[in-house]
Design a protein around this motif. Sequence first.
Motif, short mmCIF file in Angstrom:
data_model
loop_
_atom_site.label_atom_id
_atom_site.label_comp_id
_atom_site.label_asym_id
_atom_site.label_seq_id
_atom_site.Cartn_x
_atom_site.Cartn_y
_atom_site.Cartn_z
N MET A 88 71.77 -55.75 -53.33
CA MET A 88 71.49 -54.67 -52.38
C MET A 88 72.64 -54.52 -51.40
N PHE A 90 73.94 -52.07 -47.83
CA PHE A 90 73.31 -51.37 -46.71
C PHE A 90 74.29 -50.46 -45.99
N HIS A 94 75.81 -55.45 -43.08
CA HIS A 94 75.09 -56.71 -42.89
C HIS A 94 75.82 -57.92 -43.46
N LEU A 95 77.09 -58.04 -43.12
CA LEU A 95 77.85 -59.23 -43.53
C LEU A 95 77.63 -60.33 -42.49
N LEU A 96 77.86 -61.57 -42.90
CA LEU A 96 77.78 -62.68 -41.96
C LEU A 96 79.07 -62.70 -41.16
N GLU A 97 78.94 -62.48 -39.85
CA GLU A 97 80.13 -62.31 -39.00
C GLU A 97 80.92 -63.61 -38.86
N GLN A 98 80.24 -64.74 -39.02
CA GLN A 98 80.92 -66.02 -38.78
C GLN A 98 81.42 -66.66 -40.06
N LYS A 99 81.33 -65.94 -41.17
CA LYS A 99 81.88 -66.47 -42.42
C LYS A 99 82.99 -65.54 -42.88
N PHE A 107 77.97 -66.26 -50.79
CA PHE A 107 76.73 -66.66 -50.11
C PHE A 107 75.51 -66.67 -51.01
N TYR A 139 87.93 -62.34 -41.63
CA TYR A 139 86.54 -62.29 -41.18
C TYR A 139 86.12 -60.82 -41.08
N SER A 141 85.04 -58.93 -38.86
CA SER A 141 85.49 -58.15 -37.71
C SER A 141 86.92 -57.64 -37.89
N LEU A 143 87.99 -56.28 -40.67
CA LEU A 143 88.02 -55.31 -41.77
C LEU A 143 87.58 -53.93 -41.31
N ARG A 155 79.55 -59.08 -52.79
CA ARG A 155 78.50 -60.06 -52.51
C ARG A 155 77.25 -59.76 -53.34
#
Lengths: 337, 220
Positions: A88, A90, A94-99, A107, A139, A141, A143, A155
């Motif tokens: 899915m 969005f 909704h990516l993980l900001e700290q990875k 993930f 990261y 942020s 992109l 992902r």
Amino acid sequence: MSEIEIKNLTKTFEVKGQTVTALDHISFRVEKGDIFGIIGMSGAGKSTLVRSINFLEKPTEGQVLIGGTDLGSLSEKELRRERRKIGMIFQDFHLLEQKNVLDNIGFSLEIEGKKKRAARERARELLQLVHLEEKEKAYPSQLSGGQKQRVAIARALAANPDILLCDEATSALDPQTTESILLLLKEINEKFGITIVIITHQMSVVTRICNKVAVIDSGVLVEEGLVQKIFESPKSDAAKELIFERKIRHTPLRRLDAARTIRIVFQENPAYEPVISNVILKAQTPVNILKADTKNIGGKAVGEMVLGLPEGQNIQERIIADLRKSGLIVTEVSVDV
Amino acid sequence: MFDQTVVNMIGTGIKDTLYMTLASTFFGYVFGLPFGIVLYVTRKDGLRPNRFIYFVGDAICNIVRSVPFLILLILLIPFTRFLVGKSYGSSATVVPLVICAVPYIARVVEASLHEVDAGVIEAAKAMGAGKLQIIWKVLLVEARVSLLNGAVITTGILLGYSAMSGTVGGGGLGDIAVRYGYYRWQTDIMAVTVVLLIVIFQLIQNAGSRMVGWIDHRKR
């Protein structure tokens, strides 16, 4: 057996003691390899519908069958396993900001219990597919929106899903980026045979890559079928509004007092003949061209024109008959569509 | 200006203060972090809403937090004596400090976790993540900056409270400030302890900010 089968799906919410019906007895099928568009204005219930396909929203009534498996019959654990077959993406990524990019893509494999190294290896493969090899250490942020959506697509594909759900995946992107993301989705569909379901409020997204479409209006499925068919002769008001993209409402042309407005759709063959000129010559009276556009639908050029006809019932009917005789599809349009 | 005894006393005071602050922060988190996670998970819009558990946890938090620390310190004397064997000294002070810190930390943790974008949690669910995986791999990872900031603030507060416990024989710099500065009018010792408390507070704050800088990847 259909890849996705929605049977009589109904979803109601309790809001301040009142029951609101978000989805009302919706049924449709998506076949393997389809790019299926679900289109509707905001608030029509599209997001609830797509969330029902992977049971993020549990339906109040009805069934969702994925490859013949009824999701409602599964235990929590089985459902989680089934969800791994459904990727899915969005609107807000909704990516993980700290990875970093690599670990974001890996993930879903990490969740499956794969080793970090194996997950990273697969992530690198996917980065190539989405053309972002040089960003693996970046990261989110760092992109752009389009790059973030590419990472999200990678992902979603990491676990080799059969189905990819796209919830307004291009609505936060500019037109060029939208185009490149749509092309990427099409490429994925063709390369891996992944069935794609696209939720959108933009008809242009549907005509660009979908082969089938369902139109949702206030929680009801009002029209469904091949994109080409529905684009040529939309029957429901909702479909008409979406196809005209409300352009007519905003153009100054609206002030032109056309006595009667019609929309004609033509395919390649008639497009080579000067149909409109012929009509004008024959009727000896001018018509107004209020809108004209050509779209590529499923690889075929399809033209669309909105004409304002002159006064006089007789002459109007004659023009319409002539247009139909030339093989055009003619539908009536009220100017305030 | 000070003789050796006073210097030694202040040295011990610094050690005791650091010990009380860090030990109570550590044990505070040992209990407060899981407590905060439980509050987050069971709240109305949480991962697994449970009215009863949230109601009880919420009530415990509010009750303990509304008791002023000095009173809590006195109320807990029997309990402290039971745990540590005595009711004075720095180890004894850690007990009420932890009790006071746990509900506070739980609230801070709950708020930090709540900041995590609901969409990211939804994405994890769509990928087939279970609830424990969401807590471990999404919530605690994504909220870590906010969690660390909360821990720094908590440490600062516990430093202040540890000094307050000096009034009832808690040990540390606060104790020295009360006994010498307040009861004996030795303003110089009072001033030195206050300056030392400020320096320690600054060091904690700076170390915290630096760590936040290391682990935060959200900024460009």
